[in-house]
Every structure is written in structure tokens, then in C-alpha cells.
Write a protein that holds these residues in place. Structure first.
Motif, PDB file in Angstrom:
ATOM      1  N   ILE A 209      21.213  15.439  -5.849  1.00 21.39           N
ATOM      2  CA  ILE A 209      21.053  14.227  -6.657  1.00 21.39           C
ATOM      3  C   ILE A 209      22.289  13.346  -6.539  1.00 21.39           C
ATOM      4  O   ILE A 209      22.196  12.117  -6.387  1.00 21.39           O
ATOM      5  N   VAL A 210      23.472  13.948  -6.614  1.00 22.35           N
ATOM      6  CA  VAL A 210      24.713  13.176  -6.481  1.00 22.35           C
ATOM      7  C   VAL A 210      24.778  12.505  -5.112  1.00 22.35           C
ATOM      8  O   VAL A 210      25.122  11.322  -4.994  1.00 22.35           O
ATOM      9  N   GLU A 211      24.449  13.237  -4.070  1.00 20.69           N
ATOM     10  CA  GLU A 211      24.465  12.671  -2.710  1.00 20.69           C
ATOM     11  C   GLU A 211      23.505  11.491  -2.590  1.00 20.69           C
ATOM     12  O   GLU A 211      23.833  10.463  -1.968  1.00 20.69           O
ATOM     13  N   ARG A 212      22.323  11.616  -3.198  1.00 15.41           N
ATOM     14  CA  ARG A 212      21.340  10.540  -3.123  1.00 15.41           C
ATOM     15  C   ARG A 212      21.777   9.318  -3.924  1.00 15.41           C
ATOM     16  O   ARG A 212      21.572   8.168  -3.503  1.00 15.41           O
ATOM     17  N   MET A 213      22.403   9.554  -5.072  1.00 21.23           N
ATOM     18  CA  MET A 213      22.832   8.437  -5.901  1.00 21.23           C
ATOM     19  C   MET A 213      23.987   7.681  -5.254  1.00 21.23           C
ATOM     20  O   MET A 213      24.117   6.467  -5.429  1.00 21.23           O
ATOM     21  N   ARG A 214      24.811   8.356  -4.498  1.00 22.34           N
ATOM     22  CA  ARG A 214      25.919   7.686  -3.806  1.00 22.34           C
ATOM     23  C   ARG A 214      25.407   6.710  -2.744  1.00 22.34           C
ATOM     24  O   ARG A 214      26.105   5.782  -2.357  1.00 22.34           O
ATOM     25  N   ILE A 216      22.911   4.748  -3.231  1.00 24.89           N
ATOM     26  CA  ILE A 216      22.412   3.552  -3.907  1.00 24.89           C
ATOM     27  C   ILE A 216      23.542   2.528  -3.949  1.00 24.89           C
ATOM     28  O   ILE A 216      24.587   2.771  -4.562  1.00 24.89           O
ATOM     29  N   LYS A 217      23.362   1.398  -3.297  1.00 24.26           N
ATOM     30  CA  LYS A 217      24.428   0.425  -3.097  1.00 24.26           C
ATOM     31  C   LYS A 217      25.069  -0.027  -4.401  1.00 24.26           C
ATOM     32  O   LYS A 217      26.291  -0.183  -4.498  1.00 24.26           O
ATOM     33  N   LYS A 218      24.266  -0.253  -5.410  1.00 23.92           N
ATOM     34  CA  LYS A 218      24.785  -0.770  -6.680  1.00 23.92           C
ATOM     35  C   LYS A 218      25.633   0.256  -7.440  1.00 23.92           C
ATOM     36  O   LYS A 218      26.365  -0.102  -8.358  1.00 23.92           O
ATOM     37  N   ILE A 219      25.511   1.520  -7.072  1.00 22.19           N
ATOM     38  CA  ILE A 219      26.320   2.562  -7.722  1.00 22.19           C
ATOM     39  C   ILE A 219      27.639   2.737  -6.991  1.00 22.19           C
ATOM     40  O   ILE A 219      28.706   2.817  -7.603  1.00 22.19           O
ATOM     41  N   GLY A 220      27.599   2.805  -5.699  1.00 20.12           N
ATOM     42  CA  GLY A 220      28.825   2.928  -4.933  1.00 20.12           C
ATOM     43  C   GLY A 220      29.330   4.348  -4.808  1.00 20.12           C
ATOM     44  O   GLY A 220      28.717   5.303  -5.286  1.00 20.12           O
ATOM     45  N   LYS A 221      30.493   4.493  -4.175  1.00 16.34           N
ATOM     46  CA  LYS A 221      31.022   5.813  -3.824  1.00 16.34           C
ATOM     47  C   LYS A 221      31.960   6.413  -4.856  1.00 16.34           C
ATOM     48  O   LYS A 221      32.264   7.603  -4.795  1.00 16.34           O
ATOM     49  N   THR A 249      31.976  14.054 -11.254  1.00 16.29           N
ATOM     50  CA  THR A 249      32.499  13.855  -9.904  1.00 16.29           C
ATOM     51  C   THR A 249      32.641  12.368  -9.596  1.00 16.29           C
ATOM     52  O   THR A 249      31.851  11.550 -10.071  1.00 16.29           O
ATOM     53  N   THR A 250      33.651  12.031  -8.806  1.00 13.30           N
ATOM     54  CA  THR A 250      33.838  10.663  -8.338  1.00 13.30           C
ATOM     55  C   THR A 250      33.625  10.590  -6.826  1.00 13.30           C
ATOM     56  O   THR A 250      34.035   9.629  -6.171  1.00 13.30           O
ATOM     57  N   SER A 251      32.973  11.614  -6.273  1.00 14.83           N
ATOM     58  CA  SER A 251      32.662  11.645  -4.851  1.00 14.83           C
ATOM     59  C   SER A 251      31.224  12.120  -4.671  1.00 14.83           C
ATOM     60  O   SER A 251      30.441  12.103  -5.622  1.00 14.83           O
ATOM     61  N   SER A 252      30.889  12.593  -3.480  1.00 15.00           N
ATOM     62  CA  SER A 252      29.549  13.136  -3.228  1.00 15.00           C
ATOM     63  C   SER A 252      29.512  14.643  -3.390  1.00 15.00           C
ATOM     64  O   SER A 252      28.459  15.264  -3.208  1.00 15.00           O
ATOM     65  N   ASN A 253      30.639  15.230  -3.752  1.00 16.75           N
ATOM     66  CA  ASN A 253      30.730  16.681  -3.893  1.00 16.75           C
ATOM     67  C   ASN A 253      30.901  17.081  -5.354  1.00 16.75           C
ATOM     68  O   ASN A 253      31.383  16.297  -6.178  1.00 16.75           O
TER      69      ASN A 253
END
Length: 381
Positions: A209-214, A216-221, A249-253
Motif C-alpha cells: 500500500i505504501v509503495e502504491r501511494m508513493r 500517486i503524484k499528489k502525495i509525493g515521495k 514512514t517518509t519513504s516507500s519502505n
């Protein structure tokens, strides 16, 4: 007991509307809800009825509802699960996003269509399904449905005249029992999911879910994403489920998880086994006795108590009865307001609902800092 469940959900909805809408204190400044801070449309923020609660977002004169509004309720057969999940998730969010620095916004990035696909089984026609492929089995060796529901909460901050996304909380409700049918419209069977299986599968799903949300352009990395894991109670449970782990988390991990020791109990407890809730249960039984002796038509007095690290943090009391006149309801409500402080836990929020087959008749509440209860009688006119 069905009426008890309906009233709990109804009261929770009333409280949420009061907390987030707070329409008497609308902030008239115009703003937008893009992560870039660019103005796109007219948005207002509500005031706060309490410093412990969030202000909400009003868009074009209307409360900004979730893009997946109603999905959790439609998928759940136990309304107590819904109440515990949604209210508990807001509590988790408060531990990361303070009510004084953040504005609450209903989820705007995960739509009903997207979440419906995610909550389905993975297949050729649904490659984004988070639940395992159907292995064709019809017994305990089948692949169960692990993920029951997903809820999104967004947290904004003002940047001049704009609202900017500063954090997201995602609640993931995991099944402890999967209910299924071997044939369409046939008997319902149960498949128990072990704690080990649930926790392991939940961690995999959270990462996806975190990887997919990252993406989404409006959410960002880099926008903080908080994940809260929830275990569903059984459909026939008299209490809702509870959260068991959280992380941010503030990343994809996801690097680590924090265990949450949360449990819901129903009073009066049938079991006489002594534990950390035994004194609260005895006090409630004394309260129950006082209430039932007051009037001959009391049919049920129950409560759901929430414990965090074995300490009570709140209690929801439901009294089911039938009064035939306005004066009876008023007198009974006044009596409850006098008795409740003597027996119900202090230092935590307590809500009391008086209901009948015709609906709610009275509501009493007290915050964690108050001793006396505020009450309201619902008149017939």
C-alpha cells in the motif's frame, strides 16, 4: 443487542459530525487542497469545538467527504467493528498529527473503485487485489480473505491561503475469521486466521500500500504515511476489534513496527476470572444494579470499555428500556446523571445512551477532565 449495536454506531456518527463540522466556527479564508499549494477551488476550515479534536475541511460550502465514503460500513456485518476501527484510527492519528497543528481532511486519494479492487482477490482480471488468489478449495486449506477494509485520513496545514497535504494515515482492518460460502446463497462457513498468519500477511500488504501511494503524484515521495493495523472482531462479538500495530514512514519502505496493546471489553463480564478489568467490572455491576432498581422496565444495561496497556481509556454505556412519557425520561436521565459519577470510571471520557425500540431517548456524556455529566433528552416534538 442488535439495537445496542445500532445505537453505538449512531452516537459515534453524531459525535464525529459535531467534532469535525463545528459549523458555528467556520474559518472564512479561501484555500485549496493540493500538495503544491496552488489555489484550485474555494475551501474553508471549520473551527474546533475542543482543543483535543481536529478542525475539518469545507469545500464549496459542503463538508468534504471521503472519496471512498461508506465502503467500510458496507463491507462490515458488525457495526461495533466499524465504530472501533474509525474512532480508533482517529486516535492513532492524534499520536502523530497534533490537533493544534493539523487540519483533518477525509481521504481524497483512495477512491471507492480503487479500494474495491484492492480489497478483492488477486487475479488476471484484478491484478491489484491485495487478497490471495482463489485456490479453488472449499475447506480450511482455502486461501482466506485477510484484508477486510482500508481507511484513509489526510492531515493538512495552512500555507498562506492554501491547505497543503502534510500527512496521511491508513488503517488496515485484518480478519481474524473469514466467512465464506461454498455455493452461492448457501450456508456460511468460518475459517479461522491465526495471529501469526494475520500479522505476517498484514505487513506484506502494508508495504504494498505504501509503495502504491508513493506513486500517486499528489502525495509525493516524502509526505509522512502512518499505517495502523487493526484486527477485526467476530461478526457476533459484543465488542469491536482493536489496533495491534502502527508505524510511520517518509519513504516507500517500512523499517519497524510499534506494538499496540489495545483491548475492548464488554461489561458486565460473564467470566469471573480476575484480571486488570475486574475492579471496573465490579463498579459497573453496582451501577447496573442501581439503574435496574430505579424503574421496572429496564431491559438491558451494558458497556464497552477500551483498554490501552491494561488501563481504561474510555467507556460507552448503553441502557435499553421503554418509557411512556416525557417526564419519565427526564426523571430517569437526571437519576443517571447523579448515579454515574459514583460508579463509572473517572479521568476518562464516558458516554451513556438511553434507547428504546423507537430510537435514542437520552444521551449523557462526560470528558476525561469532568466529574459531572452533560445530558440531553430527545423530545418527541
Amino acid at each position: 443487542m442488535r439495537q445496542y449495536k445500532k445505537v453505538l454506531l449512531g452516537v459515534a456518527s453524531i459525535v464525529l459530525i459535531i467534532v469535525l463540522a463545528a459549523c458555528g466556527n467556520i474559518d472564512d479564508s479561501s484555500s485549496s487542497t493540493s500538495s503544491s499549494g496552488k489555489k484550485t477551488t474555494s475551501v474553508q476550515t471549520t473551527g474546533q469545538v475542543s482543543k483535543s479534536e481536529y478542525a475539518g475541511v469545507i469545500k464549496n460550502g459542503h463538508y468534504l467527504t471521503s472519496k471512498a465514503r461508506g465502503l467500510t460500513a458496507n463491507r462490515n456485518s458488525n457495526s461495533l467493528n466499524i465504530t472501533s476501527f474509525e474512532n480508533g484510527l482517529l486516535g492513532v492519528s492524534k499520536s502523530y498529527y497534533s490537533t493544534s497543528n493539523y487540519i483533518f481532511q477525509e481521504g481524497q486519494y483512495l477512491t471507492t473503485a480503487k479500494l474495491t479492487n484492492w480489497l478483492g482477490r488477486k487475479s488476471k482480471s484484478n491484478p491489484t487485489g491485495l487478497n490471495p488468489k482463489d485456490n479453488g478449495k472449499k475447506n480450511s486449506s482455502r486461501n482466506p480473505i485477510y484484508v477486510e477494509s482500508i481507511e484513509e485520513q489526510d492531515f493538512m496545514q495552512k500555507n498562506g491561503n492554501s491547505l497543503v497535504l502534510k500527512g496521511i494515515t491508513i488503517g488496515i482492518a485484518m480478519n481474524t475469521i473469514d466467512y465464506y460460502q461454498k455455493i452461492k446463497y448457501g450456508a456460511t462457513y468460518q475459517q479461522t486466521i491465526t495471529s501469526k498468519e494475520r500479522v505476517a500477511y498484514g505487513k506484506k500488504v502494508a508495504k504494498l500500500i505504501v509503495e502504491r501511494m508513493r506513486k500517486i503524484k499528489k502525495i509525493g515521495k516524502n509526505v509522512p504515511i502512518t499505517i495502523a493495523m487493526y484486527k477485526q472482531a467476530a461478526n457476533d462479538s459484543l465488542v469491536g476489534g482493536s489496533f495491534y500495530a502502527k508505524t510511520q514512514t517518509t519513504s516507500s519502505n517500512i523499517s519497524n513496527w510499534e506494538k499496540m496493546n489495545v483491548e475492548n471489553k464488554v461489561f458486565p463480564e460473564i467470566s469471573s476470572t480476575s484480571d486488570y478489568a475486574s475492579n471496573d467490572n465490579k463498579s459497573f455491576e453496582n451501577f447496573q444494579s442501581q439503574i435496574e432498581n430505579y424503574f421496572p422496565t429496564i431491559s438491558d444495561v451494558t458497556a464497552q470499555a477500551k483498554y490501552v496497556n491494561k488501563k481504561i481509556t474510555g467507556e460507552q454505556v448503553t441502557i435499553t428500556t421503554q418509557f411512556y412519557s416525557e417526564t419519565e425520561i427526564i426523571s430517569f436521565t437526571n437519576f443517571i446523571a447523579q448515579v454515574a459519577p459514583k460508579f463509572l470510571p473517572s479521568g476518562v471520557p464516558v458516554n451513556i445512551t438511553v434507547n428504546s425500540a423507537n430510537g435514542i431517548q437520552a444521551f449523557l456524556s462526560r470528558s476525561s477532565t469532568q466529574r459531572n455529566f452533560k445530558s440531553h433528552v430527545f423530545s418527541s416534538y
